[in-house]
Design an enzyme around this catalytic site. Structure first.
Site, short mmCIF file in Angstrom:
data_model
loop_
_atom_site.label_atom_id
_atom_site.label_comp_id
_atom_site.label_asym_id
_atom_site.label_seq_id
_atom_site.Cartn_x
_atom_site.Cartn_y
_atom_site.Cartn_z
N ALA A 36 12.99 -24.17 -10.93
CA ALA A 36 12.12 -23.35 -10.08
C ALA A 36 12.94 -22.39 -9.24
O ALA A 36 12.58 -21.23 -9.06
CB ALA A 36 11.26 -24.25 -9.18
N CYS A 37 14.04 -22.87 -8.70
CA CYS A 37 14.91 -22.04 -7.87
C CYS A 37 16.34 -22.53 -8.04
O CYS A 37 16.58 -23.74 -8.06
CB CYS A 37 14.47 -22.14 -6.40
SG CYS A 37 15.47 -21.16 -5.27
N ILE A 38 17.28 -21.61 -8.17
CA ILE A 38 18.68 -21.99 -8.39
C ILE A 38 19.56 -21.11 -7.53
O ILE A 38 19.30 -19.91 -7.36
CB ILE A 38 19.06 -21.88 -9.88
CG1 ILE A 38 20.48 -22.41 -10.12
CG2 ILE A 38 18.89 -20.47 -10.40
CD1 ILE A 38 20.81 -22.58 -11.60
N LEU A 39 20.58 -21.70 -6.94
CA LEU A 39 21.45 -20.95 -6.02
C LEU A 39 22.84 -21.58 -5.99
O LEU A 39 22.97 -22.81 -5.91
CB LEU A 39 20.86 -20.94 -4.60
CG LEU A 39 21.77 -20.38 -3.51
CD1 LEU A 39 21.89 -18.86 -3.64
CD2 LEU A 39 21.27 -20.73 -2.12
N THR A 40 23.84 -20.74 -6.04
CA THR A 40 25.21 -21.12 -5.70
C THR A 40 25.56 -20.45 -4.38
O THR A 40 25.38 -19.23 -4.23
CB THR A 40 26.21 -20.67 -6.78
OG1 THR A 40 25.81 -21.21 -8.04
CG2 THR A 40 27.61 -21.15 -6.45
N GLN A 87 30.79 -18.83 -5.13
CA GLN A 87 30.47 -17.99 -6.27
C GLN A 87 31.74 -17.47 -6.94
O GLN A 87 32.81 -17.47 -6.35
CB GLN A 87 29.57 -16.83 -5.84
CG GLN A 87 28.17 -17.26 -5.45
CD GLN A 87 27.29 -16.11 -5.00
OE1 GLN A 87 27.71 -14.95 -5.01
NE2 GLN A 87 26.05 -16.42 -4.60
N ARG A 88 31.60 -17.04 -8.20
CA ARG A 88 32.70 -16.53 -9.02
C ARG A 88 33.74 -17.60 -9.32
O ARG A 88 34.92 -17.30 -9.49
CB ARG A 88 33.36 -15.30 -8.36
CG ARG A 88 32.38 -14.18 -8.08
CD ARG A 88 33.09 -12.93 -7.62
NE ARG A 88 33.90 -12.39 -8.70
CZ ARG A 88 33.45 -11.60 -9.68
NH1 ARG A 88 32.18 -11.27 -9.71
NH2 ARG A 88 34.27 -11.14 -10.61
N GLY A 112 32.53 -20.25 -11.50
CA GLY A 112 31.92 -20.93 -12.64
C GLY A 112 30.90 -21.98 -12.30
O GLY A 112 30.36 -22.64 -13.20
N GLU A 128 12.09 -20.38 -14.03
CA GLU A 128 10.90 -19.70 -13.52
C GLU A 128 11.21 -18.24 -13.24
O GLU A 128 12.28 -17.90 -12.74
CB GLU A 128 10.42 -20.41 -12.25
CG GLU A 128 9.14 -19.85 -11.67
CD GLU A 128 8.69 -20.62 -10.44
OE1 GLU A 128 8.46 -19.99 -9.39
OE2 GLU A 128 8.58 -21.86 -10.54
N SER A 179 16.53 -13.59 -9.99
CA SER A 179 17.27 -12.63 -9.18
C SER A 179 18.24 -11.87 -10.08
O SER A 179 18.44 -12.20 -11.25
CB SER A 179 18.02 -13.35 -8.07
OG SER A 179 19.04 -14.19 -8.61
#
Length: 541
Positions: free
Chosen positions: A400-404, A409-410, A412, A435, A439
């Site tokens: 549903a929602c994904i975030l790093t 970040q950068r 992997g 979903e 972004s």
């Protein structure tokens, strides 16, 4: 001086311009475009920016006492205001041709009044011709978007304002589970209908572009019946698409979202200090602090380092409050039920909204499971990123929602989270897809993962594979496989049928990706059974 009330019909289509040097800083209003000094690594540049909001320079009660110097009790803010009177105001600006995440508050002294000032184009209501009566209000008066800004900010702040000091961030909503979660934005028609019901008059609302081309577009006629329109044909090349993502990204054009200007400056999470990208409805007492301090284990938020240190002496958490379902080397993944861990998941959603603009915030986390990836060391498990998943998804979404988090970040970890979500789908024996809308960074991450997995499977398999075979082996949906193969130009017409053919360019690119050392998910280390919920457990309201 060219007035915004010019009656020349030939100039109504273009924006009005006020020559530089003929106006003052009090003339600048919301919606205007003006050149502003912007710091760069090489010094400073003059870049065009649009004014989205104007405010008096804030003085926060948490920091005003700390910034009082010993010379007669004069505050630094007051000294600055005496040195530069124009710094009494701050302007929230969107830089021309830049991503929305770079929007920021600037002081009045950075505005270049010697260059031309561009007024916003007049808005013409549907069905009405442009005329002198249809031009917008005088520039000295704040347009309607500014009142929407105050309304959106105050409502969001009121919704997240704490009811007691012991439970920071408790929602004021009267729902049974007052906790925020991240969900997709409404479609254009749904958004327009909702705004018309709330505001009572016409509002321009342009939805976010569906870059995947998978979203259905509907038009509602007077009788309420849905008439499906043919999907738009995308003529973007890959370079144009990447440029579109780079310059606009998840920038939305809905007036209700533009009104939500960024209310936080920087966040300190553990030993990392990061800048907030977007608006997040933290309580308004915490807005416009130089730094908001967040406990990296329980995600509670505090206005000062002293309050955070006192909290850490009492906080007993050293990992997310859930079950550890995966461990390999220094990577662990915890599973959390939003219904059981309301406060922690609520704080996670508030933190995530600082870096996600394509999701809206709803005050209920009970329908979701959360999978939090952490980096383990001797001091505890430090959160890297997470993804949420509906307990019961009618569309078979596996994310549903994904975030790093930006500080990780950068490295992997984003692709690792995506790979883990598909490992869960393989355990469930289902095909899954994220979903929509994605972004800009999420879209690029998923396309890279799909391409790598599909090409690697084709290389390592000697037998003939169909689209259905690839879907069953990877748990990627047929639509995502087709889109990826089309993007990579893998389909070739041979002897009256379409076949999948790997070109030299695709093989060379895949070899470069494979040679990069990156982390992988090992299914043997995943100890997990798909959760089963009864009808009563899935009744959230």
């Amino acid at each position: 001086m060219v007035s915004a009330h010019a009656n020349n019909e030939g100039s109504q289509e273009s924006a009005s311009i006020t020559p530089g040097g003929t106006y003052t800083i009090q003339t600048v209003s919301v919606g205007c475009k003006i050149y502003i000094r912007r710091p760069t690594p090489d010094g400073e540049e003059e870049r065009l920016a649009e004014i989205l909001s104007i405010r008096d320079k804030p003085v926060n009660s948490y920091t005003s006492a700390q910034r009082t110097n010993a010379r007669g009790g004069v505050k630094e803010e007051e000294e600055d205001a005496l040195d530069k009177p124009e710094d009494k105001w701050e302007y929230f600006v969107h830089w021309d041709q830049f991503n929305k995440r770079l929007d920021e508050w600037v002081t009045g002294s950075r505005l270049i009044l010697s260059r031309d000032l561009e007024w916003p184009r007049p808005k013409v209501l549907p069905g009405k011709k442009a005329g002198p009566g249809s031009l917008q209000k005088a520039p000295g008066k704040a347009p309607r978007s500014q009142s929407l800004l105050k309304k959106a900010t105050s409502n969001a702040a009121a919704a997240a304002s704490p009811t007691s000091a012991s439970t920071p961030g408790r929602s004021a909503f009267p729902s049974p589970s007052p906790a925020p979660s991240l969900k997709r934005k409404l479609t254009d028609d749904e958004e327009e209908e909702e705004e018309e019901e709330i505001e009572g008059d016409d509002v321009d609302a342009e939805g976010e572009m569906d870059v995947d081309g998978e979203g259905d577009t509907f038009e509602l006629n007077v009788n309420g019946a849905q008439v499906e329109t043919p999907p738009p044909v995308s003529s973007f090349s890959k370079e144009q698409e990447i440029e579109k993502l780079r310059t606009s990204g998840s920038m939305t054009q809905s007036i209700s979202e533009i009104a939500r200007v960024k209310n936080l400056n920087r966040l300190q999470i553990g030993k990392h200090e990061v800048e907030a990208w977007y608006f997040s409805p933290y309580p308004k007492e915490y807005a416009h602090l130089p730094v908001l301090y967040i406990c990296e284990f329980c995600l509670a938020y505090f206005p000062s380092p002293m309050m955070l240190s006192r909290h850490r002496q009492r906080c007993t958490l050293f990992h997310p409050p859930g079950n550890e379902i995966y461990r390999h080397q220094d990577i662990s993944v915890f599973e959390l039920d939003g219904k059981r861990q309301l406060s922690w998941c609520r704080n996670l959603s508030l933190l995530s909204k600082c870096f996600l603009d394509h999701k809206t915030l709803y005050y209920d986390v009970t329908p979701f499971m959360y999978y939090v990836m952490c980096l383990r060391d001797s001091t505890g498990c430090h959160i890297i990123g997470y993804f949420s998943k509906e307990k019961e998804s009618a569309e078979n979404y596996n994310v549903a929602c994904i975030l790093t988090l930006p500080q990780h970040q950068r490295h992997g970890f984003g692709k690792l989270l995506i790979e883990f979500s598909y490992e869960l789908s393989k355990k469930e024996g289902k095909l899954g897809s994220p979903e929509k809308p994605l972004s800009d960074l999420g879209l690029l991450g998923y396309r890279a993962y799909w391409a790598e997995v599909i090409v690697e499977l084709l290389i390592n398999t000697t037998d003939e594979l169909s689209i259905d075979d690839i879907a069953q082996k990877t748990s990627i949906t047929h639509a995502d496989i087709m889109n990826t193969c089309t993007t990579l130009q893998l389909f070739k017409h041979y002897k009256g049928q379409h076949i999948i053919c790997l070109s030299e360019a695709v093989l060379e690119k895949h070899e470069k990706v494979r040679n990069k050392r990156r982390r992988r998910i090992y299914a043997d280390n995943l100890i997990w059974k798909p959760p089963v919920f009864t009808r009563d457990q899935l009744r959230f309201y």
